[in-house]
Design a protein around this motif. Structure first.
Motif, short mmCIF file in Angstrom:
data_model
loop_
_atom_site.label_atom_id
_atom_site.label_comp_id
_atom_site.label_asym_id
_atom_site.label_seq_id
_atom_site.Cartn_x
_atom_site.Cartn_y
_atom_site.Cartn_z
N ALA A 57 -24.23 9.24 -9.19
CA ALA A 57 -24.18 7.83 -9.56
C ALA A 57 -23.27 7.06 -8.62
N ALA A 58 -22.14 7.66 -8.24
CA ALA A 58 -21.20 7.00 -7.33
C ALA A 58 -21.85 6.77 -5.97
N ARG A 59 -22.58 7.74 -5.48
CA ARG A 59 -23.24 7.59 -4.18
C ARG A 59 -24.34 6.53 -4.22
N GLN A 60 -25.03 6.44 -5.36
CA GLN A 60 -26.05 5.41 -5.50
C GLN A 60 -25.43 4.01 -5.44
N VAL A 61 -24.26 3.86 -6.07
CA VAL A 61 -23.58 2.57 -6.06
C VAL A 61 -23.08 2.25 -4.66
N GLU A 62 -22.54 3.22 -3.97
CA GLU A 62 -22.00 2.98 -2.62
C GLU A 62 -23.11 2.67 -1.62
N ALA A 63 -24.32 3.14 -1.89
CA ALA A 63 -25.43 2.87 -0.97
C ALA A 63 -25.78 1.38 -0.93
N VAL A 64 -25.40 0.64 -1.96
CA VAL A 64 -25.68 -0.79 -2.00
C VAL A 64 -24.82 -1.55 -1.00
N ASP A 65 -23.56 -1.12 -0.83
CA ASP A 65 -22.62 -1.82 0.06
C ASP A 65 -21.90 -0.80 0.94
N PRO A 66 -22.31 -0.67 2.21
CA PRO A 66 -21.67 0.30 3.11
C PRO A 66 -20.17 0.06 3.32
N LYS A 67 -19.69 -1.14 3.02
CA LYS A 67 -18.28 -1.45 3.20
C LYS A 67 -17.39 -0.70 2.21
N MET A 68 -17.98 -0.11 1.20
CA MET A 68 -17.18 0.58 0.20
C MET A 68 -16.55 1.86 0.77
N LYS A 69 -17.19 2.47 1.77
CA LYS A 69 -16.63 3.62 2.49
C LYS A 69 -16.15 4.72 1.56
N ALA A 97 -11.40 1.56 -5.75
CA ALA A 97 -12.71 1.80 -6.34
C ALA A 97 -13.08 0.67 -7.32
N ALA A 98 -12.11 0.26 -8.14
CA ALA A 98 -12.37 -0.81 -9.09
C ALA A 98 -12.69 -2.12 -8.38
N SER A 99 -11.99 -2.40 -7.30
CA SER A 99 -12.22 -3.63 -6.54
C SER A 99 -13.60 -3.63 -5.90
N ASP A 100 -13.99 -2.47 -5.36
CA ASP A 100 -15.32 -2.37 -4.74
C ASP A 100 -16.44 -2.48 -5.79
N LEU A 101 -16.23 -1.87 -6.94
CA LEU A 101 -17.24 -1.92 -7.99
C LEU A 101 -17.43 -3.34 -8.51
N ALA A 102 -16.38 -4.14 -8.50
CA ALA A 102 -16.47 -5.51 -9.00
C ALA A 102 -17.36 -6.38 -8.13
N ARG A 103 -17.57 -5.97 -6.86
CA ARG A 103 -18.39 -6.76 -5.96
C ARG A 103 -19.87 -6.36 -6.00
#
Length: 244
Positions: A57-69, A97-103
């Protein structure tokens, strides 16, 4: 739902073209029900019973925004080992992680690769159906009933629709009017829809299986035809056909 709409629209058009028998329509309906049930079990029921892997699930979310690194992946991997990591470092990872998820919109992370093709298919079927309905004069109501009720005794739709304008045997329309044996019967039919070249009547006398063919004759009005049956000695059943 997309598959159901596509099936009904496609089945209506095919049934109007080929006038399938009740058995064929039943087989089509059973096949659709079986395939739909298998799809629901495979892609809806079983996935809902499975536990989602947090790392996936975490990788799926990160795939939306590559800036999350990998900030969310790092947090998921370390959350179970929190006691081994200094608190300031863990707090920094958690905050990132919380800041990236908020975007990120979570619905964007859900794979929907099958949604667009399904919508394209639905749009194509609707366009074809609308184009077909523009050129045909056959009724869709009876076709819809034949598709959903394949074993029902529903006649296939026709391009021609007739309305009986005069039938002495019906009297005033409320009670049958008796006719003397040997009387002639004149029946007038009006064309409500279509342009039939020929209208035929098939007369079956009471107690007989033989249908005697007769031709309706055109009148001065292009939309009216008459049929005179001379010297009818028995009650009879009249079946009418007009081109189709």
């Amino acid at each position: 739902s997309v598959a159901a709409v596509c099936y009904v629209l496609a089945a209506i058009m095919l049934d109007q073209w080929f006038e399938f028998s009740g058995t064929v329509r039943l087989l089509f309906l059973l096949r659709f029900v079986v395939v739909s049930a298998a799809f629901l079990v495979r892609w809806v029921i079983l996935p809902s019973l499975r536990k989602v892997n947090p790392l996936f699930a975490a990788r799926q979310v990160e795939a939306v925004d590559p800036k999350m690194k990998n900030s969310v992946t790092s947090y998921v991997e370390l959350v179970d080992r929190r006691g081994e990591i200094p608190d300031p470092i863990f707090r920094t990872i958690e905050s990132k992680a919380a800041s990236d998820l908020a975007r990120v919109k979570i619905e964007d992370a859900i794979q929907s690769k099958h949604v667009l093709p399904a919508l394209y298919l639905l749009a194509a079927v609707i366009v074809i159906f609308c184009a077909y309905s523009f050129f045909t004069t056959k009724s869709f109501a009876s076709s819809f009933q034949r598709v959903l009720l394949p074993l029902a005794d529903i006649a296939p739709p026709t391009a021609t629709r007739l309305r009986f304008l005069f039938d002495p045997g019906l009297g005033d329309g409320s009670e049958p009017a008796p006719l003397a044996a040997g009387s002639a019967v004149t029946i007038k039919a009006g064309v409500v829809r279509g342009h039939p070249n020929q209208i035929k009547g098939y007369v079956r006398a009471e107690g007989s299986d033989y249908e005697e063919p007769h031709d309706f004759q055109p009148t001065r009005l292009a939309t009216e035809f008459t049929l005179t049956l001379p010297q009818r000695q028995k009650n009879f059943v009249l079946r009418v056909e007009a081109d189709d």
